[in-house]
Design an enzyme around this catalytic site. Structure first.
Site, PDB file in Angstrom:
ATOM      1  N   GLU A  90       0.864  -1.232   0.087  1.00  0.00           N
ATOM      2  CA  GLU A  90      -0.122  -0.131   0.210  1.00  0.00           C
ATOM      3  C   GLU A  90       0.873   1.192   0.095  1.00  0.00           C
ATOM      4  O   GLU A  90       1.938   1.052   0.499  1.00  0.00           O
ATOM      5  CB  GLU A  90      -0.882   0.129   1.304  1.00  0.00           C
ATOM      6  CG  GLU A  90      -1.860  -1.005   1.632  1.00  0.00           C
ATOM      7  CD  GLU A  90      -2.475  -1.017   2.823  1.00  0.00           C
ATOM      8  OE1 GLU A  90      -2.164  -0.178   3.610  1.00  0.00           O
ATOM      9  OE2 GLU A  90      -2.619  -2.228   3.286  1.00  0.00           O
ATOM     10  N   CYS A 331      -2.400   1.526   8.798  1.00  0.00           N
ATOM     11  CA  CYS A 331      -1.032   0.898   8.181  1.00  0.00           C
ATOM     12  C   CYS A 331      -1.475  -0.700   8.032  1.00  0.00           C
ATOM     13  O   CYS A 331      -1.608  -1.378   8.835  1.00  0.00           O
ATOM     14  CB  CYS A 331       0.107   1.196   9.174  1.00  0.00           C
ATOM     15  SG  CYS A 331       1.568   0.309   8.451  1.00  0.00           S
TER      16      CYS A 331
HETATM   17  N1  SAH Z   1       8.134  -0.135  10.946  1.00  0.00           N
HETATM   18  C1  SAH Z   1       8.617   1.424  10.759  1.00  0.00           C
HETATM   19  C2  SAH Z   1       7.535   2.001   9.674  1.00  0.00           C
HETATM   20  C3  SAH Z   1       6.034   1.505   9.649  1.00  0.00           C
HETATM   21  S1  SAH Z   1       5.005   1.870  10.839  1.00  0.00           S
HETATM   22  C4  SAH Z   1       8.159   1.853  12.240  1.00  0.00           C
HETATM   23  O1  SAH Z   1       7.977   1.003  13.121  1.00  0.00           O
HETATM   24  O2  SAH Z   1       8.249   3.146  12.347  1.00  0.00           O
HETATM   25  C5  SAH Z   1       4.777   3.460  10.761  1.00  0.00           C
HETATM   26  C6  SAH Z   1       4.213   4.129  11.843  1.00  0.00           C
HETATM   27  O3  SAH Z   1       2.719   3.652  12.071  1.00  0.00           O
HETATM   28  C7  SAH Z   1       4.725   3.628  13.220  1.00  0.00           C
HETATM   29  O4  SAH Z   1       5.062   4.759  14.119  1.00  0.00           O
HETATM   30  C8  SAH Z   1       3.668   2.519  13.606  1.00  0.00           C
HETATM   31  O5  SAH Z   1       4.008   2.204  14.997  1.00  0.00           O
HETATM   32  C9  SAH Z   1       2.612   3.274  13.416  1.00  0.00           C
HETATM   33  N2  SAH Z   1       1.335   2.539  13.363  1.00  0.00           N
HETATM   34  C10 SAH Z   1       0.931   1.301  13.197  1.00  0.00           C
HETATM   35  N3  SAH Z   1      -0.395   1.174  13.211  1.00  0.00           N
HETATM   36  C11 SAH Z   1      -0.841   2.192  13.591  1.00  0.00           C
HETATM   37  C12 SAH Z   1      -2.233   2.361  13.661  1.00  0.00           C
HETATM   38  N4  SAH Z   1      -3.060   1.448  13.806  1.00  0.00           N
HETATM   39  N5  SAH Z   1      -2.627   3.775  14.156  1.00  0.00           N
HETATM   40  C13 SAH Z   1      -1.604   4.691  14.117  1.00  0.00           C
HETATM   41  N6  SAH Z   1      -0.443   4.419  14.013  1.00  0.00           N
HETATM   42  C14 SAH Z   1      -0.205   3.198  13.617  1.00  0.00           C
END
Ligand code: SAH
Length: 341
Positions: A90, A331
């Site tokens: 995505e 995400c």
């Molecule tokens: N693996 C990397 C990048 C991808 S996740 C990382 O951990 O930073 C990108 C961001 O989205 C991260 O801060 C993650 O914790 C956050 N994230 C994941 N699921 C989420 C959700 N349901 N709501 C809000 N933020 C979320």
């Protein structure tokens, strides 16, 4: 081989190896990236000679991913792509007043296993190639007819678990003859893989670093993010201090507010303590709830109180503006739905 895997230096080597003109590298790069209408077939590169075009066609493919679904709301569009091996990823396009930013994926699935994350529910299948990351930008620009000025590597995957391809991706999109996206407009978000934080400090591009923190004590962080068992907070903070010393750049800390999990006054004070003396910018993220996970978003008053505590303690803090609440913007949601159909 996907042509978008190649930096301008790689292309130069390719043309020289084939006894061809060195400047074709710049020409081709310009055709691929730096025109209003970018080529989608090598034949369109009209100032490159026929025999070279034929060889390029034999050696490279020029498009490997396709848009299979799009969800659109007022200031956000979400894209689902199918890759050449039928996997899905995505990207999310967000319209800001300062420009348009695209959140891209770096892997198919993710092995970090963060408990609150939809992508983490589904194990990593493979890394994305550099070209597949580049193509997310090209395909979205072509579909939306707008120029993307900012890139955040915050989609599916852990970019520091695909470090080399991500760095090459940055070189290509930053190149003045490439997409010419300023390094300061590119942000890498990581769950905190220390060796790579130290490596990126020496990467000669001034990209932004964001750390997904989400908890200010090891005890809580370990419950939410398995990576915390490998890299405890004191070591993580040490590596970030080294990064700042080396780059002189401010680091963003992402903190999702999860109802009754990490959103109390005590949690806020722990965060203040942890970030004391660090050139930090805290981004508080209202949680995007998903059907498959039990976490809930903190209520607005709790978020406001948390924010105030940080502010009062002189921490630079913002509450993330929300995009895509009405579409599957959490995400990994689009991909999960597709795979679980
Ligand atoms: N693996 C990397 C990048 C991808 S996740 C990382 O951990 O930073 C990108 C961001 O989205 C991260 O801060 C993650 O914790 C956050 N994230 C994941 N699921 C989420 C959700 N349901 N709501 C809000 N933020 C979320």
């Amino acid at each position: 081989m996907n042509i978008y895997n190649l930096t301008i230096e790689d292309l130069t080597t390719y043309f020289l190896k084939n006894d061809d003109k060195k400047f074709y590298a710049t020409e081709l790069f310009t055709w691929l990236y730096n025109k209003d209408k970018k080529i989608i077939d090598f034949n369109e590169a009209t100032n490159i000679k026929k025999s070279t075009i034929l060889r390029l066609k034999e050696d490279f493919v020029i498009s490997t991913i396709e848009i299979v679904k799009k969800e659109k709301a007022k200031d956000v569009s979400k894209y689902l792509f199918k890759l050449s091996d039928n996997e899905h990823i995505e990207a999310v396009l967000m319209y800001h007043d300062y420009g348009n930013s695209l959140c891209i994926s770096s892997q198919v699935g993710c092995n970090m296993g963060c408990k609150f994350c939809e992508s983490g529910r589904r194990k990593k299948v493979r890394n994305l190639t550099t070209g597949e990351m580049v193509e997310q930008i090209l395909k979205v620009e072509n579909d939306s007819k707008i120029r993307i000025s900012h890139i955040v590597i915050m989609g599916i995957g852990e970019p520091f678990d695909n470090y080399d391809n991500v760095c090459k991706f940055i070189k290509i999109i930053n190149h003045p003859k490439g997409l010419n996206i300023g390094a300061r407009h590119i942000t890498i978000s990581t769950c905190g893989i220390i060796p790579k934080i130290l490596d990126i400090a020496n990467f000669p591009y001034q990209v932004n670093l964001a750390i997904s923190l989400h908890a200010a004590t090891d005890e809580l962080r370990k419950q939410l993010m398995p990576i915390a068992k490998v890299y405890p907070l004191n070591e993580l903070i040490d590596s970030i201090k080294k990064y700042i010393e080396k780059t002189n750049r401010r680091v963003t800390f992402e903190y999702i507010l999860l109802k009754d999990v990490n959103d109390t006054k005590e949690d806020a004070l722990n965060l203040v303590k942890l970030l004391k003396g660090i050139n930090a910018y805290v981004n508080l993220i209202p949680y995007n709830e998903t059907d498959s996970l039990q976490f809930k978003r903190s209520n607005p008053l709790t978020i406001a109180k948390f924010y105030d505590i940080l502010k009062k303690n002189n921490i630079t803090v913002t509450i993330r503006r929300e995009f895509g609440g009405t579409i599957s913007a959490a995400c990994g949601q689009l991909r999960s739905r597709k795979e679980e159909l």
